[in-house]
Design an enzyme around this catalytic site. Structure first.
Site, PDB file in Angstrom:
ATOM      1  N   SER A 271       1.066  -1.438  -0.192  1.00 22.06           N
ATOM      2  CA  SER A 271      -0.120   0.167   0.154  1.00 22.06           C
ATOM      3  C   SER A 271       1.041   0.917  -0.280  1.00 22.06           C
ATOM      4  CB  SER A 271      -1.224  -0.056   1.524  1.00 22.06           C
ATOM      5  OG  SER A 271      -0.168   0.369   2.255  1.00 22.06           O
ATOM      6  N   ASP A 272      -0.014   1.954  -0.342  1.00 23.16           N
ATOM      7  CA  ASP A 272       0.554   3.428  -0.398  1.00 23.16           C
ATOM      8  C   ASP A 272       0.802   4.429   1.051  1.00 23.16           C
ATOM      9  OD1 ASP A 272       2.449   5.953  -0.961  1.00 23.16           O
ATOM     10  OD2 ASP A 272       1.491   6.670  -2.227  1.00 23.16           O
ATOM     11  N   GLU A 273       1.665   5.204   2.167  1.00 23.99           N
ATOM     12  CA  GLU A 273       1.669   5.126   2.853  1.00 23.99           C
ATOM     13  C   GLU A 273       0.852   6.126   3.319  1.00 23.99           C
ATOM     14  OE1 GLU A 273       4.741   8.080   6.046  1.00 23.99           O
ATOM     15  OE2 GLU A 273       5.475   6.846   4.300  1.00 23.99           O
TER      16      GLU A 273
END
Length: 742
Positions: A271-273
């Site tokens: 996932s993106d942060e």
């Protein structure tokens, strides 16, 4: 590039005195070893491995002492150098795209991976697993540059799916290496998918819903990622946004149906942060961590990159989701397998002396070959937008020159976002590179920073009076365009335009060269039309070698200089649709029907190209490749780089209408070729069936019977392009071939 025989092999934290489990048996297949390892893990241990993808307190993935497995840090950035580390700083990605050179991207990624591996080896030797010291890179960024105001345009490879796909292929191959067993560093293409603004204007990226048609999704936003998967990337990063109401990191159609079932992807999705946290707090798709973890893992997400400020990983609820029947434990075990497969291929579980990449030490960081490559990359990334004949400069020394503007001596701005931290002695600014062109060299920034809210006109007037040449260094930089920071318009910020006008007004008879440092286009229509401004160079963010590279391209008639624009340079904001509108109508050269200031693929050189021919069959069967042989001649008096651009269209350009059933025109191949005066250049390639196909809602991609129009040259057909041209014709396809969905 991975053998350094004088180095000492770096032994990993895990010693070979631990029990000889089958997952350490190098005679077994990778799958058998991964199955054995994962089969020995408890559900709680798997939960920790999938939740700890971040840095700080949310990473690294913890050790499993009972199996002799050490920690692993997933959070590493390698966009155009080893980000945040003492490392070589290459041009930012948009500048690399302007090189139109797959071979250069390959070499840059190869050099970057070597430095990443060196830093990793040194940290492992000291039992350190801090952020940005792992081997799994969150790069490349291959989102489409669909809006010139998007703050992250600088991280991309421009606006074309094919160009982005080919450059990302080169990056992945260069980074990961060609060893038959081991991976030097693993790539991670991002941000998947339908992502390209807004960051913060006029909406927040963390909650934005990208509404996209199936056609635009399939023809614009997915292709570059498919090329990346075909290149063998080990991971993809799912994006912040929702796609038609479903968050990307919980989107089963995206992460399973398309990515795994259609494309056959076997790697992991990270996932993106905070993107998984945002499924609850920003998208309100579910209202608790158990449901968010279940939605993401079921959809196809393998690893969470959580925020850095507190222990808030949603994936820590995986065990509870299994207990509540919302996740199957067998599926969770399958999701963790690509993580350990990646670590195995990086060499973690083999005897250290088997892996040649373990011999790389820190002596390679910023070595001469890498610094030379940084110079070459910067030179090839510059795009010459205007030249009235002044360039290349015929004098090696002038009585006096002036280097002015907020980018004239701001070394900290030259790398753009996500940059490495080179030794300051290797950074050369425009002032440092160009001052030696004058017996006397004046300097004035005029602005405190690139926002230029306060402007010192007197300093500029004083600097430019009575000089022979003025180099005006304007631009944007991360204070104006960056992650979480969109632009409201296409104008130079603050009073930078006034600075340029003052140079023209008070510079007398001085020759004026505008060097503009920006990712997205800025409104330079006035500069383009003003005869007092003799030349304009788009420099993007060239990295550590900016000054050296500028001097070389401005003064050498034999430099392999200048790239081409990887995007459409609009004249003003009136040509740009709303940022939140995700249809492709009037976006990018493929659908834009207006007159830009500079078109996609544009760029001047110091020479001229002519005598172009293109040979290809008149008729092929549907599903066959089309072989092409394109030839040209350097008809000028200087060495120059021709960027051969091959395009197709499905209707004659003279009869094109505004329907977006197919693009107006589409790039299908390219090659950068250096030739000497009078020398012939040749480019032989194949146009694949995939690049002849059109998308249909019911059958997917189809190569249809009929005529396709083909164009080859140094530019798009039917656009303003000095000192080059194109040739074109048509070929007929017999029969129809259904290629399906991809």
């Amino acid at each position: 590039m991975f053998l350094l025989k004088t180095a000492v092999c770096i032994f990993l934290l895990v010693e070979w005195s631990v029990q000889d489990y089958p997952f350490r048996d190098v005679s077994l297949s990778w799958d058998a070893r991964v199955d054995d390892l994962v089969g020995r893990l408890t559900l709680d241990e798997i939960t920790l491995q999938m939740a700890k993808g971040g840095a700080g307190i949310n990473g690294p993935a913890p050790a499993i002492p009972r199996l002799g497995i050490g920690p692993y840090q997933w959070d590493t950035e390698c966009l155009h150098g080893d980000v945040g580390q003492n490392a070589t700083s290459y041009p930012q990605s948009i500048g690399l795209a302007a090189t139109w050179s797959s071979s250069l991207l390959y070499r840059m990624a190869e050099a970057t991976a070597t430095e990443v591996r060196a830093t990793h080896n040194a940290n492992i030797k000291n039992h350190s697993y801090v952020g940005h010291t792992g081997l799994s890179c969150f790069a490349p960024v291959i989102n489409m540059m669909r809006d010139p105001r998007w703050g992250r345009n600088q991280e991309t490879y421009g606006e074309d799916p094919y160009l982005s796909g080919m450059l990302s292929t080169a990056y992945v191959n260069g980074l990961q290496g060609d060893h038959p067993r081991y991976v030097r560093a693993s790539a991670g293409c991002k941000h998947f998918d339908v992502h390209g603004g807004p960051e913060n204007i006029p909406a927040a990226r963390a909650s934005f819903n990208s509404v996209v048609s199936t056609r635009d999704w399939r023809t614009t936003f997915l292709p570059a990622f498919r090329y990346c998967v075909e290149a063998g990337t080990f991971s993809l990063m799912c994006s912040y946004n929702s796609i038609n109401g479903v968050p990307s990191c919980a989107n089963k159609m995206l992460l399973t149906d398309i990515l795994r079932n259609e494309w056959g992807f076997k790697g992991y999705v990270v996932s993106d942060e905070t993107a998984i946290e945002n499924i609850i707090s920003r998208h309100h798709y579910v209202n608790n961590s158990v449901d968010a973890a279940a939605a993401s893992v079921n959809a196809g997400c393998n690893l969470e990159l959580a925020g850095r400020t507190e222990k808030n990983e949603v994936f820590m609820s995986i065990t509870d989701a299994v207990k509540q029947g919302k996740l199957a434990e067998d599926l969770v075990r399958e999701r963790v397998k690509p993580l350990f497969y990646t670590r195995m291929r990086l060499g973690e579980f083999d005897p250290p002396d088997m892996n040649p990449y373990n011999y790389i030490n820190t002596s390679v960081i910023e070595e001469q070959a890498h610094r030379d490559l940084a110079v070459e990359a910067a030179m090839k990334s510059f795009v010459l937008l205007k030249n009235d004949g002044l360039l290349p400069l015929t004098q090696t020394i002038y009585n006096s020159v002036a280097i002015v503007g907020p980018f004239a001596d701001a070394g900290y701005l030259l790398g753009g976002d996500y940059n490495a931290h080179p030794d300051p002695k290797f950074i050369t600014t425009p002032r440092q590179g160009l001052a030696s062109l004058g017996t006397k060299a004046n300097y004035a920034s005029g602005c405190k920073d690139t926002k230029c809210s306060t402007y010192d006109s007197n300093s500029i007037q004083t600097a430019v009076q009575g000089v022979d040449v003025v180099f005006v260094c304007l631009g944007l930089g991360t204070p104006v365009e960056s992650e979480a920071n969109d632009r409201p318009d296409l104008e130079y910020p603050g009073q930078q335009v006034q600075l340029l006008q003052d140079v023209v007004q008070f510079g007398g008879s001085a020759k004026i060269i505008l060097i503009t440092f920006n990712a997205g286009p800025v409104n330079i229509t006035w500069a383009d039309k003003t005869p007092n401004i003799n030349a304009i160079i788009a420099a993007f963010y060239p990295g550590q070698s900016t000054g050296v590279a500028l001097r070389k391209v401005l003064t050498s008639s034999n430099a392999q200089q200048f790239g081409r624009l990887p995007y459409t340079w609009f004249t003003s904001l009136t040509q740009v649709p709303a940022m939140t509108n995700y249809t492709m109508v009037s976006r990018t050269y493929r659908y834009f029907t207006g007159e830009p200031l500079y078109p996609f693929g544009y760029g001047m050189t110091y020479t001229a190209f002519n005598n172009m021919t293109m040979d290809y069959p008149d008729v092929i069967n549907a599903g066959d490749v089309l072989p092409i042989k394109y030839t040209f001649q350097n008809g000028g008096s200087m060495v120059g780089d021709m960027v051969v651009q091959i395009y197709v269209s499905w209707t004659p350009l003279t009869r094109y209408n505004t329907s977006i059933t197919t693009p107006k025109i589409q790039l299908v191949n390219f090659m950068r070729i250096t030739t000497a005066p009078g020398e012939m250049g040749t480019f032989s390639c194949n146009i694949t069936p995939q690049n002849m196909a059109v998308f249909t809602e019911d059958k997917g991609w189809v190569v249809q019977e009929g005529t396709i129009y083909l164009y080859g040259g140094g530019s798009q057909p039917n656009v303003r392009m000095p000192r080059t041209g194109y040739v074109g014709g048509g070929f007929r396809i017999k029969g129809t071939k259904v290629l399906g969905f991809y």
